[in-house]
Design an enzyme around this catalytic site. Structure first.
Site, PDB file in Angstrom:
ATOM      1  N   ASP A  81      42.948  42.018  44.232  1.00  0.00           N
ATOM      2  CA  ASP A  81      43.802  41.800  45.399  1.00  0.00           C
ATOM      3  C   ASP A  81      43.053  41.124  46.530  1.00  0.00           C
ATOM      4  O   ASP A  81      43.628  40.312  47.249  1.00  0.00           O
ATOM      5  CB  ASP A  81      44.390  43.136  45.880  1.00  0.00           C
ATOM      6  CG  ASP A  81      45.602  43.520  45.056  1.00  0.00           C
ATOM      7  OD1 ASP A  81      46.460  42.646  44.838  1.00  0.00           O
ATOM      8  OD2 ASP A  81      45.691  44.676  44.614  1.00  0.00           O
TER       9      ASP A  81
ATOM     10  N   GLU B 158      40.806  45.924  49.682  1.00  0.00           N
ATOM     11  CA  GLU B 158      41.445  44.886  48.880  1.00  0.00           C
ATOM     12  C   GLU B 158      42.332  43.978  49.734  1.00  0.00           C
ATOM     13  O   GLU B 158      43.000  43.088  49.219  1.00  0.00           O
ATOM     14  CB  GLU B 158      42.249  45.496  47.725  1.00  0.00           C
ATOM     15  CG  GLU B 158      43.185  46.606  48.117  1.00  0.00           C
ATOM     16  CD  GLU B 158      43.846  47.287  46.919  1.00  0.00           C
ATOM     17  OE1 GLU B 158      43.745  46.817  45.783  1.00  0.00           O
ATOM     18  OE2 GLU B 158      44.503  48.326  47.163  1.00  0.00           O
TER      19      GLU B 158
ATOM     20  N   HIS C 205      49.741  44.869  24.557  1.00  0.00           N
ATOM     21  CA  HIS C 205      49.228  45.539  23.365  1.00  0.00           C
ATOM     22  C   HIS C 205      48.493  44.586  22.436  1.00  0.00           C
ATOM     23  O   HIS C 205      47.558  44.972  21.744  1.00  0.00           O
ATOM     24  CB  HIS C 205      50.371  46.225  22.625  1.00  0.00           C
ATOM     25  CG  HIS C 205      50.716  47.542  23.230  1.00  0.00           C
ATOM     26  ND1 HIS C 205      51.932  48.142  23.124  1.00  0.00           N
ATOM     27  CD2 HIS C 205      49.956  48.380  23.983  1.00  0.00           C
ATOM     28  CE1 HIS C 205      51.926  49.288  23.769  1.00  0.00           C
ATOM     29  NE2 HIS C 205      50.744  49.461  24.300  1.00  0.00           N
TER      30      HIS C 205
ATOM     31  N   CYS D 257      35.743  47.642  41.683  1.00  0.00           N
ATOM     32  CA  CYS D 257      36.539  47.964  40.500  1.00  0.00           C
ATOM     33  C   CYS D 257      37.477  46.834  40.103  1.00  0.00           C
ATOM     34  O   CYS D 257      38.327  47.007  39.234  1.00  0.00           O
ATOM     35  CB  CYS D 257      37.327  49.256  40.720  1.00  0.00           C
ATOM     36  SG  CYS D 257      38.433  49.169  42.136  1.00  0.00           S
TER      37      CYS D 257
END
Ligand code: PEP
Ligand code: MG
Length: 574
Positions: free
Chosen positions: A458, A434, A190, A505
């Site tokens: 990955d 990946e 956060h 991505c």
């Protein structure tokens, strides 16, 4: 002598200034913790409840004045504040003779420790939230907080800390802090979300050594590459100053065009989509200019619960997500748990190497009911979207052909699948590349599906045998290593031969400076974190495709990652 510390890029940007080390002072026991001042358990409990009420009001106020994403954070904090695990622990400590302040400190630090010990990044960031709530309570109970250390700060401060809580972040002197470097923390904590909304460049996971640096030392936070430089060489500093000025102009310019398409000068149209990891992320999609969601990490819908969501619950969640896409496509990745993302209700035997164990599709195929429930929800979603929308199902952690065959067989048996896929045209299926074996078999995989999506986080981890959550090997696992680039190139060739698009991505796609290389390698679609969307779109608008192809050929001939970085710097001057 220049010193360089490698970390992770959490908020891109460049901050130049003087170091201020922040170590939250151990919160002092408040007056009621002197033995003589401790009231009866009922009086101490009443003090706690009064403090809790004040903190609750404070959080409600903060939730109202902030932006939507920060409001969500303060709402989470209000939930923690009223969580029975915390209040029961405070009550028990008070009943056994502690003052309210001490009881709160002990209860929160024990909870923080519990969460920190779980090797899950989500829980690690929740630990920070609990610490934050504890700080607020202790402040209200009369303890001394660290706020005074953070406000005011001198102009041009680079803040160094082990970690910051959102409480710290909301109290820091925003106008004078130009960069933050944290020894620990992760880009998804956060604190990073808040720093991002404040626009302060942030590097995290920079290692405990940074805490040995002295106050007043001169440094640069490079939030683009995830580095902290101390006493930079003269020419490096000059380059960073130029970068900073250029970035500021670039960001302003990019934001003003964020809703325009990413079109290269030669006319190649590259959809730039957004990666969504949580409900928070949905709130920024519209302003980022993203053309749909390129990766919905569905784990957040399945974690932190005692049972998996039902088909109806999933459908409602996906419908909500889809409503933020403006009828652009929505790529939903099947549940990718295992590795560093366990769920409580699927007990798995302890694994020595969870990233090499039962993760992603391997796990789903062992729990076919869970997989078919997710499929049912997605088919129902595809059934009801407008004909211009597309729901793209993405299969994670594919390493073998038979995993794709088995997954597709299960999907084909779901009622309504054929109709959505072939009649309505609203459903597509893709495979994540990946694992190196999947890249090497991409020419066999591509004809089976509608798209491929490369997960470089990955792919780099598995190609270079460097655990992505072990900071000791973090610098090895760069997706810009020639070995990884070769696998990307193979995948793009396979996609092209099969006539299907290849997306990327992984985190590297959010770096504007790598766009010429990515497009040169043959990637057709990009998906990145929300704040990077306008920057990536702008960078794509500058890419000369012919030059990008030459760059990619050169990069593929390199033998070391450094040479590729060098090539990129020549291409896109700092
Ligand atoms: C990746 O591996 O690059 C990816 C996008 O997936 P995740 O980071 O969720 O594993
Ligand atoms: Mg992955």
């Amino acid at each position: 002598m220049q010193q360089l510390f490698y970390g992770l890029s959490a908020v891109p940007g460049v901050g130049i200034g003087n170091i201020y080390k922040y170590a939250p002072a151990a919160t002092h026991a408040g007056p009621a913790d002197g033995r003589a001042d401790i009231g009866s358990p009922e009086e101490e409990w009443a003090r706690f409840l009064a403090a809790r009420l004040l903190v609750d009001e404070e959080l409600a106020r903060l939730a109202q004045i902030g932006q939507a994403a920060t409001a969500e954070i303060f709402l989470v904090h209000r939930e923690i504040l009223h969580d029975s695990t915390l209040t029961d622990a405070v009550r028990a400590a008070i009943d056994s003779g502690s003052g309210a302040t001490h009881a709160t400190q002990v209860a929160t630090s024990e909870l923080v420790k519990l969460f920190q010990d779980l090797s899950d990044t989500y829980f690690a960031s929740r630990a920070t939230d609990i610490r934050d709530v504890g700080q607020r309570l202790v402040t209200r109970l009369g303890g001394i907080t660290s706020v005074r250390q953070l406000n005011p700060l001198p102009n041009g401060t680079i803040l160094l800390a082990d970690d910051l809580t959102p409480f710290d972040t909301t109290h820091l002197d925003q106008t004078h802090v130009v960069g933050i470097a944290l020894a620990a923390s992760t880009p998804t904590a956060h604190t990073a979300i808040l720093a991002r909304s404040l626009g302060i460049p942030l590097v995290c996971s920079a290692g405990m050594e940074i805490l040995q640096l002295q106050n007043g030392m001169f440094g640069v936070v490079d939030g683009i590459r995830g580095r902290l430089l101390v006493d930079p060489y003269e020419d490096t500093l000059e380059q960073y100053k130029l970068t900073r000025a250029r970035l500021q102009r670039f960001q302003a310019e990019a934001r003003s065009h964020s809703h325009e398409p990413a079109l290269t000068p030669d006319g190649a149209r590259i959809p730039v989509r957004v990666n969504v990891n949580s409900r928070d992320d949905l709130l920024h999609i519209d302003s980022s200019g993203a053309e749909g969601i390129g990766l919905l990490r569905t784990e957040y819908l399945f974690q932190h619960r005692t049972s998996p969501p039902t088909i109806d619950e999933q459908l409602a969640a996906y419908q909500e997500v889809q409503s933020y896409t403006n009828d652009h496509s929505l790529t939903v990745r099947l549940l990718d748990i295992g590795g560093d993302k366990p769920v409580q209700y699927l007990p798995q035997p302890a694994e020595a190497n969870p990233f090499l164990g039962v993760r992603g599709i391997r796990l789903l195929l062992r729990h076919p009911k869970m997989l078919s429930d997710q499929f049912r929800a997605l088919v129902a979603l595809a059934h009801n979207v407008s004909p211009v929308s597309r729901i793209r199902i993405l299969i994670p952690m594919i390493s073998k052909m038979n995993e794709v065959h088995r997954t597709l067989a299960l999907l084909e048996g779901i009622p309504g699948y054929e109709y959505c896929r072939h009649q309505l045209g609203t459903l597509e299926v893709g495979v994540m590349i990946e694992v190196p074996s999947a890249a090497l078999l991409a020419h066999h995989l591509a004809p089976l599906v509608d798209f491929l999506s490369i997960g470089t986080n990955d792919l780099a981890q598995y190609t270079l045998a460097a655990d992505r959550i072990n900071s000791a090997v973090a610098t090895l696992a760069t997706p810009l290593d020639p070995s990884v680039l070769r696998l990307i190139a193979l995948t793009c060739e396979a996609g092209q031969a099969a006539g299907i698009p290849v997306a990327i991505c992984g985190e590297v796609a959010g770096d504007p400076s790598v766009q010429p290389l990515l497009l040169g390698l043959g990637l057709n679609e990009i998906s990145v974190a929300g704040p990077a969307v306008p920057l990536v779109k702008s960078a794509i608008r500058q890419v000369d495709m012919a030059a990008a192809k030459v760059l990619a050929v050169k990069a593929l001939q390199c033998s070391r990652a450094q040479e590729i970085h060098q090539l990129l710097h020549e291409e896109v001057a700092l």
